[in-house]
Design a protein around this motif. Sequence first.
Motif, PDB file in Angstrom:
ATOM      1  N   GLU A   1       0.827  -1.217   0.000  1.00  0.00           N
ATOM      2  CA  GLU A   1       0.000   0.000   0.000  1.00  0.00           C
ATOM      3  C   GLU A   1       0.853   1.255   0.000  1.00  0.00           C
ATOM      4  N   LEU A   2       2.000   1.203   0.681  1.00  0.00           N
ATOM      5  CA  LEU A   2       2.813   2.421   0.843  1.00  0.00           C
ATOM      6  C   LEU A   2       3.757   2.666  -0.322  1.00  0.00           C
ATOM      7  N   GLY A   3       4.191   1.587  -0.979  1.00  0.00           N
ATOM      8  CA  GLY A   3       5.206   1.732  -2.013  1.00  0.00           C
ATOM      9  C   GLY A   3       4.630   2.199  -3.336  1.00  0.00           C
ATOM     10  N   PRO A   4       5.432   2.918  -4.155  1.00  0.00           N
ATOM     11  CA  PRO A   4       4.997   3.250  -5.515  1.00  0.00           C
ATOM     12  C   PRO A   4       4.745   1.973  -6.316  1.00  0.00           C
ATOM     13  N   ALA A   5       3.919   2.079  -7.357  1.00  0.00           N
ATOM     14  CA  ALA A   5       3.466   0.896  -8.093  1.00  0.00           C
ATOM     15  C   ALA A   5       4.613   0.056  -8.640  1.00  0.00           C
ATOM     16  N   ASP A   6       5.714   0.709  -9.040  1.00  0.00           N
ATOM     17  CA  ASP A   6       6.788  -0.062  -9.657  1.00  0.00           C
ATOM     18  C   ASP A   6       8.071  -0.043  -8.813  1.00  0.00           C
ATOM     19  N   ALA A   7       7.935   0.259  -7.536  1.00  0.00           N
ATOM     20  CA  ALA A   7       9.125   0.301  -6.672  1.00  0.00           C
ATOM     21  C   ALA A   7       9.699  -1.094  -6.481  1.00  0.00           C
ATOM     22  N   MET A   8      11.030  -1.129  -6.288  1.00  0.00           N
ATOM     23  CA  MET A   8      11.621  -2.418  -5.939  1.00  0.00           C
ATOM     24  C   MET A   8      11.257  -2.713  -4.482  1.00  0.00           C
ATOM     25  N   LEU A   9      10.939  -3.979  -4.202  1.00  0.00           N
ATOM     26  CA  LEU A   9      10.634  -4.375  -2.821  1.00  0.00           C
ATOM     27  C   LEU A   9      11.775  -5.246  -2.305  1.00  0.00           C
ATOM     28  N   ILE A  10      12.276  -4.853  -1.145  1.00  0.00           N
ATOM     29  CA  ILE A  10      13.400  -5.585  -0.549  1.00  0.00           C
ATOM     30  C   ILE A  10      12.965  -6.101   0.818  1.00  0.00           C
ATOM     31  N   ALA A  11      13.140  -7.401   1.028  1.00  0.00           N
ATOM     32  CA  ALA A  11      12.879  -7.964   2.362  1.00  0.00           C
ATOM     33  C   ALA A  11      14.212  -8.350   2.978  1.00  0.00           C
ATOM     34  N   GLY A  12      14.229  -8.498   4.284  1.00  0.00           N
ATOM     35  CA  GLY A  12      15.478  -8.873   4.948  1.00  0.00           C
ATOM     36  C   GLY A  12      15.995 -10.224   4.469  1.00  0.00           C
ATOM     37  N   GLY A  13      15.093 -11.144   4.254  1.00  0.00           N
ATOM     38  CA  GLY A  13      15.476 -12.493   3.808  1.00  0.00           C
ATOM     39  C   GLY A  13      14.254 -13.218   3.288  1.00  0.00           C
ATOM     40  N   HIS A  14      14.390 -14.515   3.083  1.00  0.00           N
ATOM     41  CA  HIS A  14      13.288 -15.255   2.455  1.00  0.00           C
ATOM     42  C   HIS A  14      12.067 -15.458   3.357  1.00  0.00           C
ATOM     43  N   PRO A  15      12.219 -15.642   4.667  1.00  0.00           N
ATOM     44  CA  PRO A  15      10.990 -15.852   5.458  1.00  0.00           C
ATOM     45  C   PRO A  15      10.173 -14.564   5.638  1.00  0.00           C
TER      46      PRO A  15
ATOM     47  N   ARG B   1       4.906 -11.260  -1.782  1.00  0.00           N
ATOM     48  CA  ARG B   1       4.804 -11.726  -3.166  1.00  0.00           C
ATOM     49  C   ARG B   1       3.497 -12.460  -3.439  1.00  0.00           C
ATOM     50  N   TYR B   2       2.521 -12.331  -2.563  1.00  0.00           N
ATOM     51  CA  TYR B   2       1.235 -12.982  -2.782  1.00  0.00           C
ATOM     52  C   TYR B   2       0.330 -12.122  -3.663  1.00  0.00           C
ATOM     53  N   ARG B   3       0.790 -10.918  -3.957  1.00  0.00           N
ATOM     54  CA  ARG B   3       0.048 -10.041  -4.868  1.00  0.00           C
ATOM     55  C   ARG B   3       1.059  -9.211  -5.647  1.00  0.00           C
ATOM     56  N   GLU B   4       0.592  -8.609  -6.747  1.00  0.00           N
ATOM     57  CA  GLU B   4       1.447  -7.740  -7.572  1.00  0.00           C
ATOM     58  C   GLU B   4       2.794  -8.421  -7.859  1.00  0.00           C
ATOM     59  N   TYR B   5       2.732  -9.719  -8.110  1.00  0.00           N
ATOM     60  CA  TYR B   5       3.952 -10.519  -8.265  1.00  0.00           C
ATOM     61  C   TYR B   5       4.830  -9.993  -9.391  1.00  0.00           C
ATOM     62  N   GLU B   6       4.174  -9.647 -10.510  1.00  0.00           N
ATOM     63  CA  GLU B   6       4.954  -9.263 -11.691  1.00  0.00           C
ATOM     64  C   GLU B   6       5.192  -7.748 -11.756  1.00  0.00           C
ATOM     65  N   GLN B   7       4.617  -6.998 -10.808  1.00  0.00           N
ATOM     66  CA  GLN B   7       4.682  -5.541 -10.908  1.00  0.00           C
ATOM     67  C   GLN B   7       5.894  -4.942 -10.197  1.00  0.00           C
ATOM     68  N   HIS B   8       6.554  -5.725  -9.394  1.00  0.00           N
ATOM     69  CA  HIS B   8       7.708  -5.223  -8.638  1.00  0.00           C
ATOM     70  C   HIS B   8       8.937  -6.077  -8.913  1.00  0.00           C
ATOM     71  N   ARG B   9      10.084  -5.472  -8.671  1.00  0.00           N
ATOM     72  CA  ARG B   9      11.305  -6.258  -8.632  1.00  0.00           C
ATOM     73  C   ARG B   9      11.519  -6.618  -7.169  1.00  0.00           C
ATOM     74  N   TYR B  10      11.777  -7.895  -6.908  1.00  0.00           N
ATOM     75  CA  TYR B  10      11.917  -8.344  -5.523  1.00  0.00           C
ATOM     76  C   TYR B  10      13.356  -8.768  -5.248  1.00  0.00           C
ATOM     77  N   ARG B  11      13.888  -8.290  -4.149  1.00  0.00           N
ATOM     78  CA  ARG B  11      15.222  -8.750  -3.743  1.00  0.00           C
ATOM     79  C   ARG B  11      15.243  -8.912  -2.224  1.00  0.00           C
ATOM     80  N   THR B  12      16.279  -9.585  -1.734  1.00  0.00           N
ATOM     81  CA  THR B  12      16.406  -9.697  -0.267  1.00  0.00           C
ATOM     82  C   THR B  12      17.767  -9.150   0.160  1.00  0.00           C
ATOM     83  N   VAL B  13      17.812  -8.650   1.369  1.00  0.00           N
ATOM     84  CA  VAL B  13      19.078  -8.154   1.938  1.00  0.00           C
ATOM     85  C   VAL B  13      20.097  -9.303   1.952  1.00  0.00           C
ATOM     86  N   GLN B  14      19.606 -10.485   2.278  1.00  0.00           N
ATOM     87  CA  GLN B  14      20.458 -11.679   2.349  1.00  0.00           C
ATOM     88  C   GLN B  14      21.176 -11.913   1.019  1.00  0.00           C
TER      89      GLN B  14
END
Lengths: 109, 594
Positions: free
Chosen positions: B479-493, B497-510
């Motif tokens: 909700e807070l991020g821009p529509a095409d912002a990259m989303l970064i999580a700390g790690g895999h857990p 990614r349960y929504r907007e799967y193809e709309q963002h680039r996803y990476r992890t800090v790990q």
Amino acid sequence: MKRVEWIAAATGISGLGLPLLLAAGLPQPLRAVVAFALIGFVPGFAVTRLLGFGDNVMLVVVSIALSLSLTAAVSTLLLSLTAWSWLRCVYVLGAITLVASAVRLGRPA
Amino acid sequence: MVSVERVAQPRFTWTVPEGILPAVIAVSATVVAGYTASTLETPITSEVGLVAVLPPAYWIGIVTLNVIFAVSLGRGRPNPWLPAVLLGCLVVALYGAASLATPVPRAEVAWRHIGIADTLLRNGQLDPGLDAYFNWPGFFALLAVLSSATGLPPMQLALWAPVVNALLWLAALGLVVRTLTTDRRLVWLTLWLFCLANWIDQDYLAPQAFGFFLYLVVLALLLNFLGARTSPGWSWSPAGRLGWWRERLPTDPLAARRVAALLVVTVLAVVIVVSHQLTPFMLLASVTALVATGRVWASALPLVIAVMVIAWLVYPASTYLAGHPPLFVNGVEAAAAANVSERLAGTAGHLLVVRIRILLTGTIWILAAAGVLIARRRGPHDARPVVLVLAAAPFALLPAQSYGGEMLMRVNLFSLPFTAFLAASALLAMQPVLNHIRVVALAVLCSVLAVASVSSRYGNAQFDMFTAAEIDAAKRLYELGPADAMLIAGGHPTPWRYREYEQHRYRTVQDICESAPDAAICAQLVHASARREQSGAMVLLNRAVKSSLVMQGAMSDIEIDGMEKTLARLPGVSKAFENEDARIYRIEPYRQVG
């Protein structure tokens, strides 16, 4: 009418009726039950009975596997053709059920 | 002398049909176990997972089920439906424990799979360029129809998937095992041991769970309708061996049924090929082994499956195939490093869980070896050769792919039905009716295996069971991020990614910090990769990720906190959201010049 034919007739009617019920819109939990029956059992049951496999446990397990496989195959095909909608997929499953039941009914006793 | 004749008084007796009482006790034990599991609260704080926090009543329920099962096997001919009821109860109590404890699915991958199905049903077309999943879309296409047609929230489907998948697997496995033996006790004990020893946790909402079910059904069809009989003679010469193989006869005399079975097998094989990367290779290995050893009549089937696999890789999956060979020889040493030694790291609790997993698997393998050696010989109908072939066939793939360090676990899963059969053979060896001592020993063994199973399966509960606050934070991330912002999580857990799967680039800090020497440089790397994005990035750091990094020995508490503090101080970074289990940072992009 022999018992076997009654089952084939009932399966055929399910193939026709269940997709129409889903298209018409059903309240929960009826919708979930009907959808699970159509996606996870009925088409596979119609085809498996046609092939004459063993006992009831075999019939049920193969029916579930075949139904889920047919759903996956039809849905993937519709996606590849960019013609996907869940209702279209459900209609195809209904059609498979109808055809398999009709073949079963048309077989000489 | 007067004789008094005793007149038999009519008695009103109410007898309980055999099997009803144990079934009622078993269902009650399951209800108690299920209820106590439902009283757990997330987060699970123990390093060894659920086993440390489940209340005693849960364990009483589990032990009760194992005792009733062992007693029911003690009879020469067990009641036909009581073991089925017991097995259903065991599946609910073991596989449903986490689903009862929390209303959301555990493990991040299930959330990702929901996102892939969501992408398909929103877009109505396949885009193989997105990632590997879209090159094997069969299961996700099924999931898209299932969630749309049923109208049920995908999270609910994912929540109960382990229980449903386990029941489907056991039903299919039952069909396989009953072709191998006429001893019903052996069938039920095989299923019971499979249920207890399957800690591998591949039964969540995933293509491999679906593929494994179809794999077992294919084997059931092959062994029931496409089996072959070979002559008992044996020749070591190639010509003699070929002659022996050619002389095999079909076990099913009806040609029409063999053709029908072959048709169904082909349909199932196609769907396996379309749905999962690894299962087709496992299927190919098993079917080839069965045909080569003269156990299956359909000699062309391995070729047919091989053509399907190659055809799928060459055309529909070619987008992914470029740069990602499906099989490459790593060597056994590399496979062992990726699958075993690299996992033996982390906190004491985590190491204990890993060792219990190894011990549980080892126990089944030792019992299976005993089954090969001491089980009753059955002459020409001895099923052990075919079982050995099926248990060993998956190992052919072990050196060919590390599969992200999971290959050994997958091989173990595909072998387990048959190692469980051999283990059960050892436990029932030469005992038409089990005596009291053996019944007690069996009950104790199964109860110990059940404790090990819960320890192994839910050993990562500290980081694979999410809290309501983490779910809320993941929702806010979108909700807070821009529509095409990259989303970064700390790690895999992370439940994302349960929504907007193809709309963002996803990476992890790990992943970003894989080669970073310290926390400060890690923060700099995350910052730099975020700012390079046109719309910047949102960074989600949640409790589960921190737990997983610490438990698995990837980073320490101090390093993680240090990385976060450094990141928060860097230019363009602001805190966008915070709750008790997660924080979200917004990282602005570099200013465009001109």
